[in-house]
Design a protein around this motif. Structure first.
Motif, PDB file in Angstrom:
ATOM      1  N   PRO A 129       0.840  -1.215   0.000  1.00 12.50           N
ATOM      2  CA  PRO A 129       0.000   0.000   0.000  1.00 12.50           C
ATOM      3  C   PRO A 129       0.864   1.250   0.000  1.00 12.50           C
ATOM      4  CG  PRO A 129      -0.869  -1.604   1.555  1.00 12.50           C
ATOM      5  CD  PRO A 129       0.446  -2.151   1.080  1.00 12.50           C
ATOM      6  N   GLY A 130       0.561   2.161  -0.902  1.00 11.82           N
ATOM      7  CA  GLY A 130       1.338   3.385  -1.020  1.00 11.82           C
ATOM      8  C   GLY A 130       2.415   3.302  -2.074  1.00 11.82           C
ATOM      9  N   LYS A 141       0.438  -7.905  -8.413  1.00 13.08           N
ATOM     10  CA  LYS A 141       1.103  -6.736  -8.983  1.00 13.08           C
ATOM     11  C   LYS A 141       2.426  -6.510  -8.250  1.00 13.08           C
ATOM     12  CE  LYS A 141      -2.117  -5.236 -11.903  1.00 13.08           C
ATOM     13  NZ  LYS A 141      -1.900  -4.993 -13.349  1.00 13.08           N
ATOM     14  N   LEU A 142       3.539  -6.568  -9.025  1.00 15.33           N
ATOM     15  CA  LEU A 142       4.844  -6.335  -8.417  1.00 15.33           C
ATOM     16  C   LEU A 142       5.128  -4.841  -8.316  1.00 15.33           C
ATOM     17  CD1 LEU A 142       6.968  -9.082 -10.180  1.00 15.33           C
ATOM     18  CD2 LEU A 142       5.791  -9.186  -7.971  1.00 15.33           C
ATOM     19  N   LYS A 143       6.100  -4.535  -7.487  1.00 13.01           N
ATOM     20  CA  LYS A 143       6.491  -3.145  -7.264  1.00 13.01           C
ATOM     21  C   LYS A 143       7.136  -2.559  -8.514  1.00 13.01           C
ATOM     22  CE  LYS A 143       9.596  -0.378  -4.389  1.00 13.01           C
ATOM     23  NZ  LYS A 143      10.588  -0.429  -3.286  1.00 13.01           N
ATOM     24  N   THR A 144       6.722  -1.334  -8.876  1.00  7.99           N
ATOM     25  CA  THR A 144       7.257  -0.664 -10.066  1.00  7.99           C
ATOM     26  C   THR A 144       8.692  -0.215  -9.826  1.00  7.99           C
ATOM     27  OG1 THR A 144       5.131   0.094 -10.897  1.00  7.99           O
ATOM     28  CG2 THR A 144       7.044   1.397 -11.498  1.00  7.99           C
ATOM     29  N   GLN A 173      11.753   7.984 -22.196  1.00 11.10           N
ATOM     30  CA  GLN A 173      12.158   8.696 -20.962  1.00 11.10           C
ATOM     31  C   GLN A 173      11.596   7.967 -19.748  1.00 11.10           C
ATOM     32  OE1 GLN A 173      11.257  12.824 -20.920  1.00 11.10           O
ATOM     33  NE2 GLN A 173      12.016  13.166 -18.835  1.00 11.10           N
ATOM     34  N   LEU A 174      12.521   7.397 -18.955  1.00 12.95           N
ATOM     35  CA  LEU A 174      12.143   6.676 -17.737  1.00 12.95           C
ATOM     36  C   LEU A 174      12.348   7.577 -16.519  1.00 12.95           C
ATOM     37  CD1 LEU A 174      13.812   3.213 -18.511  1.00 12.95           C
ATOM     38  CD2 LEU A 174      11.426   3.902 -18.893  1.00 12.95           C
ATOM     39  N   ILE A 175      11.409   7.478 -15.602  1.00 16.24           N
ATOM     40  CA  ILE A 175      11.491   8.273 -14.355  1.00 16.24           C
ATOM     41  C   ILE A 175      11.203   7.351 -13.179  1.00 16.24           C
ATOM     42  CG2 ILE A 175      10.805  10.419 -15.499  1.00 16.24           C
ATOM     43  CD1 ILE A 175       8.001  10.019 -14.324  1.00 16.24           C
ATOM     44  N   HIS A 176      11.394   7.885 -11.997  1.00 18.01           N
ATOM     45  CA  HIS A 176      11.066   7.120 -10.797  1.00 18.01           C
ATOM     46  C   HIS A 176       9.566   6.839 -10.778  1.00 18.01           C
ATOM     47  CE1 HIS A 176      15.013   7.314  -9.028  1.00 18.01           C
ATOM     48  NE2 HIS A 176      15.057   8.640  -9.206  1.00 18.01           N
ATOM     49  N   PRO A 177       9.169   5.751 -10.146  1.00 20.66           N
ATOM     50  CA  PRO A 177       7.755   5.337 -10.182  1.00 20.66           C
ATOM     51  C   PRO A 177       6.817   6.442  -9.713  1.00 20.66           C
ATOM     52  CG  PRO A 177       9.109   3.633  -9.193  1.00 20.66           C
ATOM     53  CD  PRO A 177       9.987   4.831  -9.346  1.00 20.66           C
ATOM     54  N   VAL A 178       5.784   6.701 -10.522  1.00 21.11           N
ATOM     55  CA  VAL A 178       4.749   7.669 -10.162  1.00 21.11           C
ATOM     56  C   VAL A 178       3.407   7.129 -10.622  1.00 21.11           C
ATOM     57  CG1 VAL A 178       6.231   9.711 -10.259  1.00 21.11           C
ATOM     58  CG2 VAL A 178       5.070   8.929 -12.325  1.00 21.11           C
ATOM     59  N   GLU A 179       2.350   7.567  -9.976  1.00 17.95           N
ATOM     60  CA  GLU A 179       0.995   7.234 -10.391  1.00 17.95           C
ATOM     61  C   GLU A 179       0.455   8.355 -11.284  1.00 17.95           C
ATOM     62  OE1 GLU A 179      -0.700   4.537  -6.743  1.00 17.95           O
ATOM     63  OE2 GLU A 179      -0.860   6.721  -6.573  1.00 17.95           O
ATOM     64  N   ASN A 180      -0.657   8.048 -11.969  1.00 10.22           N
ATOM     65  CA  ASN A 180      -1.322   9.043 -12.824  1.00 10.22           C
ATOM     66  C   ASN A 180      -0.340   9.659 -13.819  1.00 10.22           C
ATOM     67  OD1 ASN A 180      -3.663   8.623 -11.261  1.00 10.22           O
ATOM     68  ND2 ASN A 180      -2.951  10.165  -9.785  1.00 10.22           N
ATOM     69  N   LEU A 181       0.257   8.807 -14.625  1.00  8.52           N
ATOM     70  CA  LEU A 181       1.251   9.294 -15.591  1.00  8.52           C
ATOM     71  C   LEU A 181       0.646  10.262 -16.593  1.00  8.52           C
ATOM     72  CD1 LEU A 181       3.213   5.998 -16.232  1.00  8.52           C
ATOM     73  CD2 LEU A 181       4.156   8.127 -15.329  1.00  8.52           C
ATOM     74  N   GLU A 182      -0.673  10.134 -16.844  1.00 10.14           N
ATOM     75  CA  GLU A 182      -1.307  11.049 -17.793  1.00 10.14           C
ATOM     76  C   GLU A 182      -1.168  12.496 -17.358  1.00 10.14           C
ATOM     77  OE1 GLU A 182      -2.689   8.535 -16.366  1.00 10.14           O
ATOM     78  OE2 GLU A 182      -3.184   7.056 -17.912  1.00 10.14           O
TER      79      GLU A 182
END
Length: 579
Positions: A129-130, A141-144, A173-182
């Motif tokens: 969670p989080g 679902k594995l950790k991104t 372009q790869l970045i650190h894991p984030v939600e709501n990529l849109e």
């Protein structure tokens, strides 16, 4: 973040990306580990510029490792040949040679990753969670590990592999894991939001300044981030300062409440003492009132008892006479009858009771008079009790004083402990220093006060003349002086044994009981108050109020002239008796 557009492609300047691990030379690549088939961590083989597995890795003089094409392209587009990691500059531009050791390690990693793909995923953890879950995983679902701004997809370590190995995906372009990529993409141009428009306070892509934000003030998102982060630190410091100020204010309020509670307890105790004394006075007055009524009743009863006793005695005598008359009436002896008749006829002396009566005492106005007397008594008692409580309160501010011989008028004589002073008949030959009084028999204390409260007591027993009080340090001490507040003197005096005055300019006559023996002097510097008390009777003699000091204050004493021995008693600074 700094973006460079080269041949219609966006590449990343890695001065803002923290490398996962590039110190490959410190890694011990043993044949035993290879034989065990253990796949190394992917982060150990990532180029910090393209965030992909090394291709033709090279080591620059500072020790950092990059893909040869990445560092070459970076230096081709920059005039300064700096390391993107540590910013160390090199001149001239270093020659680049493939690090064969790292190349072999990368090749080994690629082979093991292709033959044992499940090993990489087996060490991964399910998203908690989080944490951002992988968008590709089915089931658990594995950790991104990374999010792609081009695919708008988040990948775990296993599903990220194509972006690290395929040349077409390596440019994403790869970045650190984030939600709501849109939300990280420009909805109009479908480009990453890499700039910040200061004019509109919004994030924009590289194409937005050309059309929608033309002539606007914009900066790289990283620069805005750094600026806002610095401002946030300032805000945090200000917030902590405000928190500290409020905590101090809480402590101040708590101290005020505590002081208020202590003051309330003190005043309550004083009030209990005052009202107890007043109630005792009322009870005494009530007892006296009842005693007066009962005394009148007892007097009336005594008068009635005396009348009744006298009447009963007369009745007894009349009964005796009645018996004699009755006996004489039945007598047939003419001779005896005639002889006794004269005695029996003569009535004994009796009081005339017609105008005598017992009248009830009059109680008209008795209650009113008693209440009036009680009121006057309570008024005096209240003053005595209240002032007594007040005197006890101010006595806690007692200070230890000693007389200053350097200020003494030459005729004055001091005791060895410098606590007593009286007037002598011989003028001593003393230096006329600026501190010494030259025209009046006065002396000051050594101690001075410029704040808070202080109290001292002086014995005046046996004297016919004296002055007491406090003075400003800056008073004139030469020649004749006029005692009044305008000249810096707050004093009272005694003249001719019974004339008490406050030197208020003009003087105020004081009503003081004869036989005043000890005077208490209290000063509240901040309140501008100077009060004098009759210590033995706990009576307030006089108060100077609303005083403006603006200088140090010193206790002032004048035993006045000797007057041939009639005023030879000394003024004595005495300790406070709290018993």
């Amino acid at each position: 973040m700094t973006l460079l557009i080269v041949n219609d492609h966006i590449t990343i300047n890695t001065d803002n990306i923290i490398t996962h691990l590039s110190v490959m030379c410190m890694f011990f690549w043993s044949t035993d580990m290879a034989a065990a088939g253990r796949v190394q961590s992917e982060d150990e083989f990532l180029c910090s510029m393209c965030v992909g597995v090394f291709t033709d890795p090279v080591t620059i003089p500072c020790g950092h490792n990059f893909c040869k094409s990445c560092i070459s392209e970076h230096w081709d587009n920059n005039k300064n040949y700096q390391c993107p990691m540590c910013k160390k500059a090199f001149h001239p531009r270093p020659e680049l040679y493939v690090n064969t050791f790292i190349s072999k390690m990368v090749a080994q990693f690629r082979r093991e990753a292709q033959h044992e793909p499940n090993i990489c995923s087996s060490v991964q953890q399910a998203a908690k969670p989080g944490e951002v879950p992988c968008d590709v995983c089915t089931g658990t679902k594995l950790k991104t590990l990374k999010s792609c701004l081009v695919c708008l997809t988040s990948y775990c370590q296993t599903h990220l592999e194509p972006h690290l190995t395929l040349s077409g995906l390596k440019r994403h372009q790869l970045i650190h894991p984030v939600e709501n990529l849109e939300d990280r993409m420009c909805r109009k141009h479908e480009k990453p939001l890499e700039l910040f428009c200061k004019s509109d306070h919004t994030c924009i892509c590289l194409l937005c300044p050309v059309v929608d934000h033309k002539n606007h003030d914009f900066v790289h998102l990283k620069d805005e981030y750094e600026e806002q982060k610095a401002e946030l630190k300032k805000t945090e410091a200000e917030t902590q300062q405000m928190i500290q100020e409020r905590r101090l204010k809480i402590q101040e309020i708590q101290r005020s409440v505590e002081l208020s509670k202590n003051a309330a307890d003190t005043k309550t105790a004083e009030g209990v003492e005052v009202f107890t004394a007043l109630m005792e006075s009322v009870q005494r007055s009530l007892d006296q009132f009842k005693e007066k009524i009962q005394e009148k009743q007892r007097s009336t009863e005594k008068q009635a008892e005396d009348f009744i006793k006298e009447l009963e005695q007369e009745i007894c005598e009349l009964k005796k006479r009645s018996t004699e008359v009755e006996q004489l009436s039945g007598c047939e002896d003419h001779h005896h009858f005639v002889q006794r008749f004269t005695c029996v006829k003569a009535a004994p002396p009796m009081k005339t009771w017609t105008k005598i009566s017992v009248r009830p005492p009059s109680y008209e106005g008795t209650v009113e008079r008693a209440v009036s007397e009680l009121k006057n008594k309570l008024t005096k008692e209240k003053k005595k009790v209240v002032v007594g409580a007040e005197l006890k309160r101010v006595q806690q501010y007692e200070v230890d004083l000693t007389l200053d011989p350097d200020t003494a008028y030459p005729d004055l004589i001091l005791s060895d402990d410098e606590k007593q002073v009286h007037h002598g008949d011989v003028k001593k030959n003393l230096p006329d220093n600026p501190q010494r009084f030259s025209g009046c028999p006065c002396i000051l204390a050594k101690q001075s006060f410029s704040s808070r409260r202080f109290y001292f007591e002086v014995q005046v027993k046996g004297k016919t003349d004296w002055d007491l009080g406090v003075v400003r340090e800056s008073i004139n001490r030469k020649g004749q002086i006029r005692l009044n507040p305008q000249n810096g003197y707050w004093n009272i005096w005694l003249r001719n044994g019974n004339e008490y005055k406050a030197c208020a300019g003009p003087a105020v006559h004081l009503s003081v009981q004869s036989g005043l023996q000890k005077v208490g002097v209290f000063v509240d510097y901040e309140e501008g108050l100077v009060s004098f008390y009759d210590v033995d009777s706990s009576v307030l003699i006089y108060s100077f109020i609303g005083c403006c000091f603006n200088d140090k204050l010193l206790p002032y004493f004048s035993p006045s002239p000797n007057y041939g021995g009639t005023n030879s008693a000394p003024l004595i600074i005495t300790p406070v008796d709290t018993e």
